[in-house]
Design an enzyme around this catalytic site. Sequence first.
Site, mmCIF file in Angstrom:
data_model
loop_
_atom_site.group_PDB
_atom_site.id
_atom_site.type_symbol
_atom_site.label_atom_id
_atom_site.label_comp_id
_atom_site.label_asym_id
_atom_site.label_seq_id
_atom_site.Cartn_x
_atom_site.Cartn_y
_atom_site.Cartn_z
ATOM 1 N N GLY A 132 0.819 -1.205 0.000
ATOM 2 C CA GLY A 132 0.000 0.000 0.000
ATOM 3 C C GLY A 132 0.852 1.254 0.000
ATOM 4 O O GLY A 132 2.044 1.221 0.328
ATOM 5 N N CYS A 133 0.240 2.373 -0.359
ATOM 6 C CA CYS A 133 0.994 3.627 -0.498
ATOM 7 C C CYS A 133 1.465 4.164 0.854
ATOM 8 O O CYS A 133 2.658 4.437 1.035
ATOM 9 C CB CYS A 133 0.160 4.660 -1.256
ATOM 10 S SG CYS A 133 -1.504 4.936 -0.607
#
Length: 323
Positions: A132-133
């Site tokens: 995920g970012c």
Amino acid sequence: MKKIKVGIVGGAGYTGGELLRILVFHPSVEIAFVHSNSNAGNPISQVHTDLLGVTDLKFSSTLSDAIDVLFLCVGHGDASKFLAENKIASTIKIIDLSQDFRIAKEGNDFIYGLPELQRDKIKKGHHIANPGCFATCIQLGLLPLASKGLIQDEVHISAITGSTGAGQSLSATSHFSWRNNNMSIYKAFNHQHLKEIKQSLRILQPGMDKAINFIPFRGDFTRGIFATLHVKSTLTQEEAYAMYENYYASHPFTHVSRVNPDLKQVVNTNNTIIYIEKHDNYLLIVSMIDNLLKGASGQAVQNMNLLFGLEETEGLRLKAAAF
């Protein structure tokens, strides 16, 4: 050299668009198909208008097994559903950009694709779960500490993300009239990326059980993540810098800065910038990435490069926005 044949599922969204922008210029890639049920038959440039004159590809409603790797750029929960409904040949490698396979469990053969954590495992992998970012940005700020077993107290994190982090579908908090000149917090202390962050830290520091207190902010800009982390530490600032510089010396996309950086230095790149200050007994760590590149599609291509034995940076030598 024979080119890598790529298929993309979910090519109409933000991450699919970023992936296309990288891969159309990647010297070792041939895009075989870009799947989108809602846009089938339409030119890709009708959705990603900046690709007008760059590619004549059209969206497809069908899949093909004549590929080497499949990128899944679909929503959370949709990747596992897609794989359950579609038989993908065992010869095809898969890189999933959703959160569906990031957490290790029995029956999950996806390798967590953070190169700065497990590059060698990625090289030998077949199915990759792209991080995920927020998770990428925060982990890169903490991995060197965990590698030495030095997370001995609670970690406090504030991080602000651009509007593209919410995806392309409209919501009350993604309209320009709401987002512009505005900010807010969301999912305080229970953001979904905390699970993968803790999982990764325990790979390097087994038994790490300290709280990670994470407050995410919605920013009024389009792209990028700017995170500040602070944790109690006995390290001096110079010791911390030496440890971080040594940890990331062999990683081409993570750079340790001794000058206070700004977000535009990483926007439109696959880079991470880390900056450190020591204040009394607290270590302040600044970590920043582009959420759509190092936080999603750029890192996915980085993982593809590793899977196929290419130079890790191939196709990812991108220019920062700067202004």
